[in-house]
Enzyme design. Structure first.
Site, PDB file in Angstrom:
ATOM      1  CG  ASP A  84      62.645 -77.989  11.143  1.00 51.82           C
ATOM      2  OD1 ASP A  84      62.445 -76.769  11.298  1.00 51.82           O
ATOM      3  OD2 ASP A  84      63.111 -78.722  12.026  1.00 51.82           O
ATOM      4  CG  HIS A 140      55.211 -73.310  13.229  1.00 47.89           C
ATOM      5  ND1 HIS A 140      54.911 -73.141  14.567  1.00 47.89           N
ATOM      6  CD2 HIS A 140      55.671 -74.588  13.118  1.00 47.89           C
ATOM      7  CE1 HIS A 140      55.180 -74.253  15.233  1.00 47.89           C
ATOM      8  NE2 HIS A 140      55.654 -75.146  14.377  1.00 47.89           N
ATOM      9  CB  SER A 224      53.249 -83.482   2.894  1.00 52.71           C
ATOM     10  OG  SER A 224      52.452 -83.168   1.779  1.00 52.71           O
TER      11      SER A 224
END
Length: 258
Positions: A84, A140, A224
């Site tokens: 996201d 992911h 990050s």
């Protein structure tokens, strides 16, 4: 006041004393008292979270929270977003092994640290994702394939927010980073997970030789960025430079196969 306080907890500098103090506090049980306020301030969607807000034992644990099963559907037969976050920059790696972010040139050789690997991505596509404090901070895989290489580089980390990218010393290429290279049908993709606080801000969770699209690879314990690199002629981005920046969620389509 609250904004500056929360920012200090999710964006470290190279100052070792400051880093140690902030890390100690955010991982302590005392910090859990700040979780409800932190959640409200960043407007975090608590309905998506795997656990109730009161479940988390520290601010750091809350920051790296998991989501309920099914919250991020995985698009089929395409390359999907690993996180996201804001797809803030994309483009082509030049033949002199550089790419541009915020009008600053970055060295791919410095970022990857391996000459042969660097050469593989000349003329290929890069995509930069920035994760803000409000975002889901687990990472992911964008594709299925074989994990052919994993390596770590860097000793310290500077902020990778918009100001850090402008004023820092090439934080995307010099910060502590974990690199995963995945191969599918003879083509390779590299995922660079870039720490924004200290050498322990990126935590791998996947250690097998094969990986499926959408499978978890790692998580950030502080805010990050992630950079994806694709070989030349491997993918066609679903966005243009005119439609970037663009906010995406993990599992959404970001490119198609060529």
């Amino acid at each position: 006041m609250k904004k500056h306080l929360y920012k200090s907890m999710v964006e470290l500098t190279r100052n070792p004393i400051y880093t140690k103090v902030i890390k100690s506090f955010t991982t302590s049980k005392i910090s859990r008292k700040m979780i409800p306020s932190f959640s409200r301030f960043y407007q975090i969607n608590q309905e998506e979270m795997e656990g109730h807000v009161n479940k988390y034992q520290s601010l750091n644990e809350f920051f790296s929270r998991k989501l309920k099963t099914g919250m991020r559907p995985i698009a089929k037969d395409v390359i999907v977003s690993p996180v996201d976050g804001l797809l803030s920059q994309m483009g082509i790696v030049t033949e002199d092994a550089t790419f541009q972010v915020k009008e600053k040139h970055y060295s791919l050789k410095t970022m990857l640290g391996l000459p042969n690997t660097t050469n593989r991505y000349l003329g290929g596509t890069y995509m930069l994702f920035y994760l803000s404090p409000k975002d889901y901070h687990r990472i992911h895989s964008p594709i299925s394939g074989n994990v052919v290489k994993r390596w770590a580089l860097g000793k310290y980390s500077e902020p990778v927010n918009q100001m850090g990218l402008l004023l820092g010393k090439e934080p995307l290429a010099n910060n502590y980073r974990l690199v995963t290279e995945i191969e599918q049908i003879g083509k390779r993709m590299a995922m660079v997970k870039i720490g924004a606080l200290n050498v322990n801000s990126v935590h791998p969770t996947h250690h097998q030789k094969e990986i499926e699209t959408g499978e978890e690879l790692a998580y950030f314990s502080f805010g990050s960025s992630v950079i994806l690199l694709f070989e030349k002629g491997m993918v066609e981005p679903s966005f243009t430079e005119r439609t970037v920046p663009h906010y995406v969620k993990q599992g959404e389509e970001i490119a198609s196969w060529i």
